[in-house]
Design a protein around this motif. Structure first.
Motif, short mmCIF file in Angstrom:
data_model
loop_
_atom_site.label_atom_id
_atom_site.label_comp_id
_atom_site.label_asym_id
_atom_site.label_seq_id
_atom_site.Cartn_x
_atom_site.Cartn_y
_atom_site.Cartn_z
N LEU A 27 41.93 20.37 31.33
CA LEU A 27 41.00 21.17 32.16
C LEU A 27 41.50 21.23 33.60
O LEU A 27 41.47 22.30 34.23
CB LEU A 27 39.60 20.54 32.09
CG LEU A 27 38.52 21.21 32.93
CD1 LEU A 27 38.33 22.67 32.53
CD2 LEU A 27 37.20 20.47 32.80
N LEU A 28 41.99 20.09 34.10
CA LEU A 28 42.51 20.07 35.47
C LEU A 28 43.71 21.02 35.61
O LEU A 28 43.81 21.75 36.61
CB LEU A 28 42.90 18.64 35.85
CG LEU A 28 43.39 18.44 37.29
CD1 LEU A 28 42.31 18.83 38.29
CD2 LEU A 28 43.79 16.99 37.53
N ASP A 29 44.57 21.02 34.61
CA ASP A 29 45.72 21.93 34.64
C ASP A 29 45.26 23.39 34.69
O ASP A 29 45.81 24.20 35.44
CB ASP A 29 46.62 21.72 33.41
CG ASP A 29 47.44 20.45 33.53
OD1 ASP A 29 47.54 19.92 34.66
OD2 ASP A 29 47.97 19.97 32.50
N ALA A 30 44.24 23.70 33.88
CA ALA A 30 43.73 25.08 33.85
C ALA A 30 43.13 25.45 35.21
O ALA A 30 43.34 26.56 35.72
CB ALA A 30 42.67 25.20 32.77
N LEU A 32 43.94 24.19 38.14
CA LEU A 32 45.02 24.36 39.12
C LEU A 32 45.78 25.66 38.90
O LEU A 32 46.16 26.34 39.85
CB LEU A 32 45.99 23.17 39.04
CG LEU A 32 45.40 21.83 39.47
CD1 LEU A 32 46.39 20.70 39.15
CD2 LEU A 32 45.06 21.82 40.94
#
Lengths: 111, 190
Positions: A27-30, A32
């Motif tokens: 989720l954090l990658d998405a 960012l």
């Protein structure tokens, strides 16, 4: 299930309802990725906000520049009026002579 | 207070377009906020979608952000509003959060550990009942319970996050607790 008739028992009941901790790396990658693909909303307003400190700073700086320009202009003025434009105006273009600073002095030196 | 200052510093850097600061800030607050969204919406998928919207809004709006309150309060406000919008768009969802694994998973679960199986099944049933009662609450009442009980936020911070006055929040929380108790009583009497 027992009847919850006080705050502590209600809290205990709510505590029973847990959400498992999960790995949010994906989720954090998405998040960012989305941010990298989206420009930020800069302060480009048509009407500047009165209470914005940055706006007041800009106005103050402009006012200072205007005052400096005014005083600077006044300080230079005696130099340009030292040679009265009217002395040359009889044989030339008064308007152009006064428009171009120093033109009168050059004429005096050359002639 | 230090946490607040650290968040404000990070947000100041985010406002200048610092992606590393944004990563740090989001990494710090994502876990808790996604749980709030999950409790509000009742399922993980919607919660993740809403979190992406909320986080993007933080990035886009960062240069306009004013450090008047805690960053987390502002974040929760954005998340709650996004959740309410999502529920309005979808209509009131009837999906309930999987507080416990699905039935078939539970069968596997309890087979592994027979002595505790019954207790765990009862716990799961209780959790499911509470979760259903929570999901049946009106949106704003549920938000009050989530912030106050699950996030342990003060009434003032919760009120700020919901964009209402302290008195209004206290009334909302009181009504939410009453509704929840009534709902749980009726569940158990069935």
């Amino acid at each position: 299930m027992t009847i919850h008739d006080d705050d502590n028992r209600l809290r205990a009941a709510l505590d029973a309802c847990k959400i498992q901790d999960r790995d949010n790396a994906g989720l954090l990658d998405a998040v960012l990725f989305n941010a990298a693909a989206t420009p930020q909303q800069r302060k480009t307003r048509l009407f500047l906000p009165v209470f914005d400190p940055a706006w007041r700073m800009q106005v103050a700086m402009l006012a200072c520049l205007a005052l400096l320009g005014y005083w600077g202009g006044n300080a230079l003025a005696p130099a340009t009026t030292a040679t009265p434009a009217t002395q040359i105006s009889s044989s030339g273009n008064t308007y152009m002579n006064t428009l171009i600073f120093g033109a009168n002095n050059w004429k005096e030196i050359i002639l | 207070m230090e946490q607040r200052d650290a968040d404000h510093d990070l947000m100041g850097r985010v406002a200048l377009g610092d992606m590393r600061a944004y990563r740090e800030l989001m990494g710090k607050h994502l876990n808790r906020s996604v749980k709030v969204a999950e409790r509000m919406l009742g399922n993980r998928q919607d919660a993740e979608d809403v979190m992406q919207e909320a986080c993007l809004k933080i990035w886009v709006e960062a240069p306009r952000w004013q450090p008047r309150a805690k960053f987390s309060t502002w974040l929760y406000r954005i998340v709650l509003n996004a959740c309410l919008d999502r529920r309005r768009k979808n209509g009131t969802t009837t999906a309930h959060m999987a507080a416990a694994p699905a039935d078939e998973d539970w069968a596997d679960h309890i087979a592994d550990d027979a002595p505790l199986a019954e207790d765990r099944l009862i716990e799961a049933q209780q959790a499911a009942q509470v979760q259903k009662a929570l999901q049946d609450l009106p949106d704003r009442q549920r938000a009050a319970i989530v912030l106050s009980y699950y996030e342990n936020m003060s009434n003032q911070d919760s009120a700020d996050a919901m964009g209402i006055r302290l008195g209004a929040f206290q009334q909302l929380l009181f009504r939410a607790k009453q509704s929840l108790k009534t709902s749980l009583i009726s569940e158990t009497s069935l």
